[in-house]
Design an enzyme around this catalytic site. Structure first.
Site, PDB file in Angstrom:
ATOM      1  N   LYS A 116     -17.682 -13.182   3.352  1.00 54.47           N
ATOM      2  CA  LYS A 116     -18.456 -11.989   3.909  1.00 54.47           C
ATOM      3  C   LYS A 116     -19.773 -11.895   3.046  1.00 54.47           C
ATOM      4  O   LYS A 116     -20.068 -11.004   2.406  1.00 54.47           O
ATOM      5  CB  LYS A 116     -17.796 -10.676   3.666  1.00 54.47           C
ATOM      6  CG  LYS A 116     -16.532 -10.847   5.049  1.00 54.47           C
ATOM      7  CD  LYS A 116     -16.077  -9.426   4.804  1.00 54.47           C
ATOM      8  CE  LYS A 116     -14.864  -9.344   3.834  1.00 54.47           C
ATOM      9  NZ  LYS A 116     -14.046  -8.154   3.649  1.00 54.47           N
TER      10      LYS A 116
ATOM     11  N   ARG B  99       0.764  -1.174   0.038  1.00 56.29           N
ATOM     12  CA  ARG B  99       0.098   0.125   0.030  1.00 56.29           C
ATOM     13  C   ARG B  99       0.951   1.305   0.040  1.00 56.29           C
ATOM     14  O   ARG B  99       0.552   2.465  -0.573  1.00 56.29           O
ATOM     15  CB  ARG B  99      -1.162   0.065   1.146  1.00 56.29           C
ATOM     16  CG  ARG B  99      -2.027  -1.002   1.033  1.00 56.29           C
ATOM     17  CD  ARG B  99      -3.222  -0.789   1.721  1.00 56.29           C
ATOM     18  NE  ARG B  99      -4.292  -1.372   1.429  1.00 56.29           N
ATOM     19  CZ  ARG B  99      -5.353  -2.069   2.232  1.00 56.29           C
ATOM     20  NH1 ARG B  99      -5.195  -1.898   3.603  1.00 56.29           N
ATOM     21  NH2 ARG B  99      -6.199  -2.614   1.716  1.00 56.29           N
TER      22      ARG B  99
ATOM     23  N   GLY C 177      -8.885  -8.271   0.505  1.00 57.28           N
ATOM     24  CA  GLY C 177      -7.554  -8.651   0.890  1.00 57.28           C
ATOM     25  C   GLY C 177      -7.339 -10.019   0.943  1.00 57.28           C
ATOM     26  O   GLY C 177      -6.048 -10.263   0.480  1.00 57.28           O
TER      27      GLY C 177
HETATM   28  P1  ADP Z   1     -11.845 -11.005   0.501  1.00 54.91           P
HETATM   29  O1  ADP Z   1     -10.854 -10.230   1.911  1.00 54.91           O
HETATM   30  O2  ADP Z   1     -11.148 -11.318  -0.561  1.00 54.91           O
HETATM   31  O3  ADP Z   1     -12.863  -9.883   0.180  1.00 54.91           O
HETATM   32  P2  ADP Z   1     -13.682 -12.306   2.331  1.00 54.91           P
HETATM   33  O4  ADP Z   1     -12.934 -11.648   3.554  1.00 54.91           O
HETATM   34  O5  ADP Z   1     -14.921 -12.293   2.003  1.00 54.91           O
HETATM   35  O6  ADP Z   1     -12.724 -12.331   1.119  1.00 54.91           O
HETATM   36  O7  ADP Z   1     -13.306 -14.054   2.500  1.00 54.91           O
HETATM   37  C1  ADP Z   1     -12.031 -14.634   2.903  1.00 54.91           C
HETATM   38  C2  ADP Z   1     -12.302 -15.838   3.911  1.00 54.91           C
HETATM   39  O8  ADP Z   1     -13.186 -16.659   3.442  1.00 54.91           O
HETATM   40  C3  ADP Z   1     -11.121 -16.439   4.015  1.00 54.91           C
HETATM   41  O9  ADP Z   1     -10.462 -16.470   5.460  1.00 54.91           O
HETATM   42  C4  ADP Z   1     -11.654 -17.922   3.686  1.00 54.91           C
HETATM   43  O10 ADP Z   1     -10.851 -18.742   4.646  1.00 54.91           O
HETATM   44  C5  ADP Z   1     -12.999 -17.931   3.961  1.00 54.91           C
HETATM   45  N1  ADP Z   1     -13.506 -19.059   3.340  1.00 54.91           N
HETATM   46  C6  ADP Z   1     -13.630 -19.130   1.847  1.00 54.91           C
HETATM   47  N2  ADP Z   1     -14.364 -20.296   1.709  1.00 54.91           N
HETATM   48  C7  ADP Z   1     -14.933 -20.735   2.784  1.00 54.91           C
HETATM   49  C8  ADP Z   1     -15.861 -21.515   3.037  1.00 54.91           C
HETATM   50  N3  ADP Z   1     -16.211 -22.696   2.375  1.00 54.91           N
HETATM   51  N4  ADP Z   1     -16.239 -22.083   4.407  1.00 54.91           N
HETATM   52  C9  ADP Z   1     -15.711 -21.028   5.396  1.00 54.91           C
HETATM   53  N5  ADP Z   1     -14.921 -19.982   5.056  1.00 54.91           N
HETATM   54  C10 ADP Z   1     -14.505 -19.795   3.863  1.00 54.91           C
HETATM   55 MG    MG Z   2     -11.048 -10.694   3.917  1.00 54.11          MG
END
Ligand code: ADP
Ligand code: MG
Length: 392
Positions: free
Chosen positions: A197, A35, A350
């Protein structure tokens, strides 16, 4: 429309640049300085223009109090190394002593204010605080893309006090790529969503239906949809309050001829643990009390077919619990498929970026967005308060 920093005269001006220096820290050591590096082109440009540069950012969640672990001091030090310039670092972001230091700042001088969120007025967008911040400078620049969807004092409240205002090169680049996805990029446009999320991301599907004919849904998001379809999903991640919305989305998509592609198989683990026993099972069959921690190989194959045919792709959210090596095949498979294809590809979020970084495929993507939430809000056409306020 808004202006970019190179369309605004900066010579001898005090230029306030809202940056996003919210870097991950482990005991005062910066784990990833991306960043800071991303903002260098804007800062260097302001330096060449002999501006007096005042940088401001938040770091972590100090919740309106001075929290030593959230100090921007390590960032000031790293920035100074990267630029090979002195960076003045006051103890606060506001007050007479800061004002005095700004008065003494030479042309081409750089100051980084202490964490804005040490004051509750920042997130509250309090007008008196905003006015005080604004009094520090003649020109306002926002180069913190990841904060544009929030109306805080430093991204929103202080901006109307400036006649001269605009975006930095980082924000300009983000907007260029995100706008391209739904306009000039080759079609079809494919949206891939995953992660955990659900409530943050589910409404994006509804709002994006007019722009994208196909959505691939993996990660923790998928199981709320599968539940909405009546499948037994065991103990998989689900947001119960979003099941009704998922149902509505599925039926609207059907009416509009939009494809929402969901997993047909998943890796079902007994526990949420890296070394848990797991097996690959078709959707809803014998999941019992297991939990789906990754998409299965059939699903990956299906997703790859869509990825290969796409002209442009926006991806947010890993396909599984990629932090555990047993459950990262889906995420890595999608990353490889995009990297090997020819589509214009933008990734935000992230965790999604961390997964791509770990795969070593960074360079094969057209653009890695520094703002997960902001990139989704921008794409879906929701007004970003931090951008709106920059319009002339
Ligand atoms: P980003 O940071 O890319 O926006 P999120 O924060 O929404 O993504 O989600 C990331 C998290 O989702 C990771 O920690 C991952 O372990 C979790 N995740 C992905 N698939 C699953 C699943 N099937 N069950 C529980 N957690 C999950
Ligand atoms: Mg995240």
């Amino acid at each position: 429309m808004f202006r970019a920093i190179d369309q605004i005269p900066l010579q001898e001006k005090r230029v306030f640049i809202r940056v996003d220096f919210n870097v991950p820290l482990k005991e005062d050591v910066i784990v990833d300085d991306r960043r800071i590096v991303s903002s260098l082109s804007t800062i260097r440009y302001a330096l060449t223009q002999k501006a007096k540069i005042i940088l401001a950012s938040h770091l972590g969640r100090p919740k309106g109090q001075v929290v030593a672990a959230c100090s921007l001091l390590p960032v000031a030090e790293r920035l100074s190394e990267l630029l090979d310039e002195e960076v003045v670092f006051p103890e606060d972001c506001i007050g007479d002593s800061v004002k005095k230091l700004i008065q003494d700042l030479p042309e081409g001088g750089i100051m980084l204010l202490e964490n804005l969120r040490f004051h509750p007025e920042e997130e509250a967008n309090q007008s008196h605080f905003a006015e005080k911040l604004a009094s520090f400078a003649d020109v306002y620049i926002n180069d913190a893309f990841g904060t544009l969807h929030r109306a805080h004092a430093s991204t929103h409240g202080m901006v109307p006090f400036f006649k001269e205002k605009g975006v930095g090169f980082l924000v300009q680049e983000e907007i260029k790529f995100l706008s391209m996805l739904t306009t000039t990029a080759p079609k079809p446009f494919l949206v891939i969503l995953g992660g955990s999320k659900v409530s943050d991301k589910i409404s994006m599907i509804e709002k994006m239906m007019n722009h994208a004919p196909t959505f691939l849904i993996g990660g923790g998001m998928a199981y709320t949809f599968l539940k909405a379809m009546g499948h037994s999903i065991g103990k998989s991640l689900v947001e119960e309050t979003k099941v009704a919305q998922a149902k509505r989305i599925l039926s609207r998509a059907e009416t509009k001829g939009i494809k929402i592609v969901l997993p047909v198989d998943s890796l079902i683990a007994q526990n949420f643990e890296a070394h848990s026993l797991y097996e690959c099972l078709p959707v809803g069959v014998n999941w019992h009390n297991g939990m789906a921690l990754d998409i299965g190989p059939k699903t990956l194959g299906l997703f790859k077919e869509y990825i290969q045919k796409a002209g442009a792709i926006f991806w947010n959210g890993p396909m599984g619990v990629y932090e555990m090596s047993a459950f990262q095949k889906g995420t890595l498979g999608v990353a490889h498929a995009i990297a090997e294809g020819k589509s214009v590809s933008v990734v935000g979020g992230g965790d999604s970026l961390a997964a791509i970084k770990a795969s070593g495929l960074e360079k094969n993507f057209s653009h890695l967005s520094t703002g997960g939430g902001a990139s989704m809000r921008f794409l879906e056409g929701t007004e970003l308060p931090g951008l709106k306020v920059l319009e002339n």
